[in-house]
Scaffold this motif. Sequence first.
Motif, short mmCIF file in Angstrom:
data_model
loop_
_atom_site.label_atom_id
_atom_site.label_comp_id
_atom_site.label_asym_id
_atom_site.label_seq_id
_atom_site.Cartn_x
_atom_site.Cartn_y
_atom_site.Cartn_z
N ILE A 1 -3.31 -12.08 -5.59
CA ILE A 1 -4.77 -11.95 -5.54
C ILE A 1 -5.19 -10.48 -5.58
CG2 ILE A 1 -6.84 -12.39 -4.16
CD1 ILE A 1 -5.63 -14.83 -5.53
N GLY A 2 -4.43 -9.61 -4.90
CA GLY A 2 -4.77 -8.18 -4.87
C GLY A 2 -4.73 -7.56 -6.25
N ILE A 3 -3.69 -7.88 -7.03
CA ILE A 3 -3.56 -7.33 -8.38
C ILE A 3 -4.63 -7.93 -9.30
CG2 ILE A 3 -2.07 -7.20 -10.42
CD1 ILE A 3 0.33 -7.13 -8.50
N ALA A 4 -4.84 -9.24 -9.17
CA ALA A 4 -5.81 -9.92 -10.05
C ALA A 4 -7.24 -9.49 -9.77
CB ALA A 4 -5.67 -11.43 -9.87
N SER A 5 -7.58 -9.33 -8.50
CA SER A 5 -8.96 -9.02 -8.13
C SER A 5 -9.30 -7.54 -8.26
CB SER A 5 -9.24 -9.47 -6.70
OG SER A 5 -8.50 -8.69 -5.76
N GLY A 6 -8.31 -6.67 -8.09
CA GLY A 6 -8.57 -5.23 -8.13
C GLY A 6 -9.13 -4.70 -6.84
N SER A 7 -9.10 -5.53 -5.78
CA SER A 7 -9.62 -5.09 -4.48
C SER A 7 -8.61 -4.20 -3.78
CB SER A 7 -9.93 -6.31 -3.60
OG SER A 7 -10.20 -5.93 -2.28
N VAL A 8 -9.04 -3.01 -3.43
CA VAL A 8 -8.15 -2.09 -2.71
C VAL A 8 -7.79 -2.66 -1.34
CG1 VAL A 8 -7.98 0.19 -1.64
CG2 VAL A 8 -9.01 -0.04 -3.88
N ALA A 9 -8.75 -3.29 -0.68
CA ALA A 9 -8.52 -3.83 0.66
C ALA A 9 -7.47 -4.93 0.63
CB ALA A 9 -9.83 -4.36 1.24
N VAL A 10 -7.57 -5.84 -0.35
CA VAL A 10 -6.59 -6.93 -0.46
C VAL A 10 -5.23 -6.37 -0.86
CG1 VAL A 10 -5.98 -9.06 -1.67
CG2 VAL A 10 -8.34 -8.65 -1.02
N LEU A 11 -5.22 -5.44 -1.80
CA LEU A 11 -3.96 -4.82 -2.22
C LEU A 11 -3.32 -4.07 -1.06
CD1 LEU A 11 -2.05 -4.31 -4.57
CD2 LEU A 11 -3.37 -2.26 -5.13
N ALA A 12 -4.14 -3.42 -0.25
CA ALA A 12 -3.63 -2.71 0.92
C ALA A 12 -2.94 -3.68 1.87
CB ALA A 12 -4.76 -2.00 1.65
N SER A 13 -3.58 -4.82 2.09
CA SER A 13 -3.02 -5.84 2.96
C SER A 13 -1.73 -6.40 2.37
CB SER A 13 -4.04 -6.95 3.18
OG SER A 13 -3.61 -7.85 4.16
N ALA A 14 -1.69 -6.53 1.03
CA ALA A 14 -0.50 -7.05 0.36
C ALA A 14 0.68 -6.10 0.51
CB ALA A 14 -0.80 -7.29 -1.12
N ILE A 15 0.42 -4.83 0.30
CA ILE A 15 1.49 -3.82 0.43
C ILE A 15 2.01 -3.79 1.86
CG2 ILE A 15 1.99 -1.35 0.33
CD1 ILE A 15 0.03 -1.17 -2.01
N ASP A 16 1.10 -3.92 2.82
CA ASP A 16 1.50 -3.95 4.22
C ASP A 16 2.40 -5.14 4.50
OD1 ASP A 16 1.48 -2.90 6.83
OD2 ASP A 16 -0.04 -4.36 7.44
N SER A 17 2.11 -6.28 3.86
CA SER A 17 2.94 -7.47 4.05
C SER A 17 4.32 -7.29 3.43
CB SER A 17 2.24 -8.70 3.43
OG SER A 17 1.08 -9.04 4.15
N VAL A 18 4.38 -6.57 2.30
CA VAL A 18 5.69 -6.27 1.70
C VAL A 18 6.54 -5.46 2.68
CG1 VAL A 18 6.87 -5.01 -0.13
CG2 VAL A 18 4.83 -6.33 -0.67
N LEU A 19 5.90 -4.46 3.28
CA LEU A 19 6.61 -3.64 4.26
C LEU A 19 7.00 -4.46 5.48
CD1 LEU A 19 4.39 -0.46 4.01
CD2 LEU A 19 6.75 -0.67 3.25
N ASP A 20 6.10 -5.37 5.89
CA ASP A 20 6.41 -6.26 7.03
C ASP A 20 7.69 -7.03 6.78
OD1 ASP A 20 4.13 -5.45 8.29
OD2 ASP A 20 2.95 -7.22 7.76
N MET A 21 7.83 -7.55 5.57
CA MET A 21 8.99 -8.35 5.23
C MET A 21 10.28 -7.55 5.34
SD MET A 21 9.67 -10.53 1.75
CE MET A 21 9.57 -9.05 0.71
N PHE A 22 10.28 -6.36 4.75
CA PHE A 22 11.48 -5.52 4.79
C PHE A 22 11.78 -5.03 6.21
CE2 PHE A 22 10.55 -5.05 0.20
CZ PHE A 22 11.80 -5.40 -0.30
N VAL A 23 10.73 -4.71 6.96
CA VAL A 23 10.92 -4.25 8.34
C VAL A 23 11.49 -5.37 9.19
CG1 VAL A 23 9.68 -3.60 10.44
CG2 VAL A 23 9.20 -2.42 8.30
#
Length: 294
Positions: free
Chosen positions: A25-47
């Motif tokens: 959704i972040g990439i499709a919508s272009g929303s910085v806020a959603v993309l920010a949350s998505a990137i944080d979730s990626v980091l959450d997974m690896f952490v």
Amino acid sequence: MTLQKKATVVSSSVAALLTIMKLVIGIASGSVAVLASAIDSVLDMFVSLFNYFAISNSEKPADKEFNYGRGKIEALASVIEGTIITISGLFLLYQAIKKAINGEISQYMGTSITVMIISLIITISLVIYLNKVAKKTNSMVIKADALHYKTDVYSNVAVLTSLVLVHLTGYEIIDVLVGSGIALYIIYSSYELIHDGVLVLLDRAVEHDIVEKIEDIIKSKEKVNTHHLLKTREAGHQTFVEVHLVFDCIITLMDAHRVSDKIEQEIEDLDKNRDWIINIHMDPYDDFTINDSK
């Protein structure tokens, strides 16, 4: 599987699910806020995956190579996690500034709002679960994970609010400001993780009130004349205590040992969630005062 390991598996699985949802959704919508949350979730997974590795190794018993065990791996993991969070926050801040400069427009707002509502419900449930595990195990890694996902709850609320306002008003600057605010909050929240982890690596003593209670236990024993060189530190779920007890020189070794065992038991009863490693040295006289006066 221990409770700590189970918690890291659960958090890793949740992070993977949230990552897929938000990233699409972040990439499709272009929303910085959603993309920010998505990137944080990626980091959450690896952490969370790294935390599983840290806990697995910290729980290994002491051996000839690591005489005191591997408990400090948890503190090291906390420092690394805090550093990663800081870097992610800086990247998100860059993305927000980039959108503001380029004037990009958000899309698929209805779908984005739905995804963030689902994400918020899942994240809140995970934080409640991790807090319960952290309270039971006193694990620094699980505490760090719980704190991390707690910041995600706040950021998800902010993202959701941002999407609703942008959808109603059409002002993209709201998305930029919320994205920047989340980035700054992420950077701020990582300080405690790094700070606490570094202090454990430096062998900081346990909480002052715990030390006072240990001293009170020792002083309550009539056969103990005095004590010195009381030292404490933590490593993972283990709490180390070392102390020299001064007995009368005519006391039998059996009696001195019995008193020491009683002291050990009372210290362990202070907090049954801790894994206490207590080392008591018995002195027939106060050699510390004698040596100190020379």
